[in-house]
Enzyme design. Structure first.
Site, PDB file in Angstrom:
ATOM      1  N   ASP A   7     -39.692   7.760 148.599  1.00 25.56           N
ATOM      2  CA  ASP A   7     -40.212   8.454 149.784  1.00 25.56           C
ATOM      3  C   ASP A   7     -39.048   9.220 150.409  1.00 25.56           C
ATOM      4  O   ASP A   7     -37.897   9.042 149.997  1.00 25.56           O
ATOM      5  CB  ASP A   7     -40.756   7.414 150.787  1.00 25.56           C
ATOM      6  CG  ASP A   7     -41.285   8.049 152.068  1.00 25.56           C
ATOM      7  OD1 ASP A   7     -41.940   9.103 151.988  1.00 25.56           O
ATOM      8  OD2 ASP A   7     -41.044   7.498 153.161  1.00 25.56           O
ATOM      9  N   SER A   8     -39.358  10.032 151.405  1.00 25.20           N
ATOM     10  CA  SER A   8     -38.283  10.732 152.108  1.00 25.20           C
ATOM     11  C   SER A   8     -37.438   9.763 152.940  1.00 25.20           C
ATOM     12  O   SER A   8     -36.284  10.037 153.211  1.00 25.20           O
ATOM     13  CB  SER A   8     -38.893  11.782 153.037  1.00 25.20           C
ATOM     14  OG  SER A   8     -39.774  11.150 153.929  1.00 25.20           O
ATOM     15  N   CYS A  70     -45.022   8.742 148.872  1.00 25.15           N
ATOM     16  CA  CYS A  70     -44.877   9.790 149.897  1.00 25.15           C
ATOM     17  C   CYS A  70     -46.008  10.782 149.649  1.00 25.15           C
ATOM     18  O   CYS A  70     -46.133  11.312 148.538  1.00 25.15           O
ATOM     19  CB  CYS A  70     -43.521  10.465 149.723  1.00 25.15           C
ATOM     20  SG  CYS A  70     -43.289  11.918 150.770  1.00 25.15           S
ATOM     21  N   GLU A 147     -39.726   6.303 162.197  1.00 16.78           N
ATOM     22  CA  GLU A 147     -38.339   6.093 161.753  1.00 16.78           C
ATOM     23  C   GLU A 147     -37.505   5.477 162.887  1.00 16.78           C
ATOM     24  O   GLU A 147     -36.575   4.721 162.647  1.00 16.78           O
ATOM     25  CB  GLU A 147     -37.701   7.418 161.297  1.00 16.78           C
ATOM     26  CG  GLU A 147     -38.207   7.963 159.970  1.00 16.78           C
ATOM     27  CD  GLU A 147     -37.585   7.278 158.732  1.00 16.78           C
ATOM     28  OE1 GLU A 147     -36.438   6.835 158.796  1.00 16.78           O
ATOM     29  OE2 GLU A 147     -38.297   7.205 157.701  1.00 16.78           O
ATOM     30  N   CYS A 179     -49.940   9.714 155.280  1.00 15.00           N
ATOM     31  CA  CYS A 179     -48.474   9.757 155.244  1.00 15.00           C
ATOM     32  C   CYS A 179     -48.057   8.294 155.243  1.00 15.00           C
ATOM     33  O   CYS A 179     -48.612   7.487 156.018  1.00 15.00           O
ATOM     34  CB  CYS A 179     -47.934  10.471 156.485  1.00 15.00           C
ATOM     35  SG  CYS A 179     -46.143  10.291 156.685  1.00 15.00           S
ATOM     36  N   HIS A 181     -45.611   6.818 156.349  1.00 18.74           N
ATOM     37  CA  HIS A 181     -45.013   6.305 157.583  1.00 18.74           C
ATOM     38  C   HIS A 181     -46.096   5.785 158.548  1.00 18.74           C
ATOM     39  O   HIS A 181     -45.812   4.966 159.398  1.00 18.74           O
ATOM     40  CB  HIS A 181     -44.233   7.411 158.310  1.00 18.74           C
ATOM     41  CG  HIS A 181     -42.872   7.666 157.732  1.00 18.74           C
ATOM     42  ND1 HIS A 181     -42.682   8.308 156.536  1.00 18.74           N
ATOM     43  CD2 HIS A 181     -41.626   7.364 158.203  1.00 18.74           C
ATOM     44  CE1 HIS A 181     -41.378   8.406 156.298  1.00 18.74           C
ATOM     45  NE2 HIS A 181     -40.720   7.844 157.283  1.00 18.74           N
TER      46      HIS A 181
HETATM   47  N1  DGL Z   1     -43.696   9.520 154.332  1.00 17.88           N
HETATM   48  C1  DGL Z   1     -43.872  10.841 153.885  1.00 17.88           C
HETATM   49  C2  DGL Z   1     -45.308  11.122 153.527  1.00 17.88           C
HETATM   50  O1  DGL Z   1     -46.021  10.218 153.157  1.00 17.88           O
HETATM   51  C3  DGL Z   1     -43.383  11.984 154.673  1.00 17.88           C
HETATM   52  C4  DGL Z   1     -42.484  11.846 155.785  1.00 17.88           C
HETATM   53  C5  DGL Z   1     -41.657  13.092 155.976  1.00 17.88           C
HETATM   54  O2  DGL Z   1     -42.091  14.043 156.636  1.00 17.88           O
HETATM   55  O3  DGL Z   1     -40.558  13.081 155.440  1.00 17.88           O
HETATM   56  O4  DGL Z   1     -45.760  12.246 153.582  1.00 17.88           O
END
Ligand code: DGL
Length: 261
Positions: A7-8, A70, A147, A179, A181
């Site tokens: 993931d990022s 991600c 985050e 997402c 997150h």
């Molecule tokens: N967690 C990532 C996703 O599922 C993206 C978060 C980011 O913007 O870096 O899209």
């Protein structure tokens, strides 16, 4: 069996956590591209390039499969193999779960700007059932809140409310957390949407999807009930380490390592 997950940032740990609980005998190698986060506002070309670099790194570590934890990267890497290694993205399973859950055929999607701009979820949903209406909302402020660990906070509540209101106005009955997150904010999202709205968490959906792969592999006896989790990050700050430990608790990380891609 070794599975690479990326993931990022730390959001993909919500996916890893669901998989590690379901398959404790698997060894997991996680990459968080924390030096280049967020992906969600970057161009599709850049997200694709970063994803390829991470997949090459994981292949160098001899993983048997890659899970793209991600949604933004998943919207750019739709192949089912990368250099001969099976590759799973979170969009297909999330879309399929939403199609199963919706009764009114009105589904909402929360995602990053890039994920929403690619219309990946609406295309995936409509390819299964074209009569479903999909309403999407990009939520660029949610990743920084997750985050930062501000997941139970009045500021998070205000931001979530602003993002989900237009979807609730469309009378959705199912909402995809598009997402990885966002499951960190799941309690607040559920509370603000109301408990009658069904939330789709891609971590749980992908854990079911890789079940066939893991169960079909020759079983190495589990060394303990504790899955082996290696955490690699392109920028490893004490804050990242701390949040990663909190998300995975009670599971432990065997090594935290900073990498260059
Ligand atoms: N967690 C990532 C996703 O599922 C993206 C978060 C980011 O913007 O870096 O899209």
């Amino acid at each position: 069996m070794k599975i690479g997950v990326f993931d990022s940032g730390v959001g993909g740990l919500t996916v890893l956590s669901a998989m590690a609980k379901a398959f404790p005998s698997v060894e997991f190698l996680y990459v968080g591209d924390t030096a280049r986060l967020p992906y969600g506002n970057k161009s599709t070309t850049t997200v694709r390039k970063y994803s390829e670099e991470i997949m090459d790194f994981l292949i160098g570590k001899k993983v048997d499969a890659i899970v793209i934890a991600c949604n933004t990267a998943s919207s750019q890497v739709r192949e089912s193999q990368w250099k001969g290694i099976p590759t799973y993205n979170v969009i297909g399973p999330g879309a399929a779960t939403a199609v199963k859950l919706t009764k009114t055929k009105r589904v909402g999607v929360l995602g990053t700007r890039t994920t929403i701009a690619t219309e990946s979820y609406s295309k995936a949903i409509k390819s299964i059932d074209s009569s479903i209406d999909v309403f999407s909302q990009s939520c660029p402020l949610l990743v920084p809140l997750a985050e930062e660990g501000w997941v139970n906070d009045p500021i998070a509540d205000l931001v979530i409310q602003r993002y989900v209101k237009p979807l609730l106005d469309q009378n959705i009955d199912t909402l995809i957390l598009g997402c990885t997150h966002y499951p960190l904010l799941k309690d607040a999202i559920q509370r603000l949407c109301g408990y009658e709205i069904r939330l789709v968490d891609s971590g749980l959906a992908i854990a079911q999807e890789i079940g066939t792969l893991v169960n079909g592999a020759a079983k190495a006896p589990a060394k303990s009930n504790q899955p082996l989790i290696h955490f690699f990050a392109t920028d490893l700050s004490p804050h990242t380490q701390n949040i990663a430990e909190k998300i995975l608790d009670p599971m432990k990380v065997v090594e935290f390592t900073e990498i260059k891609l």
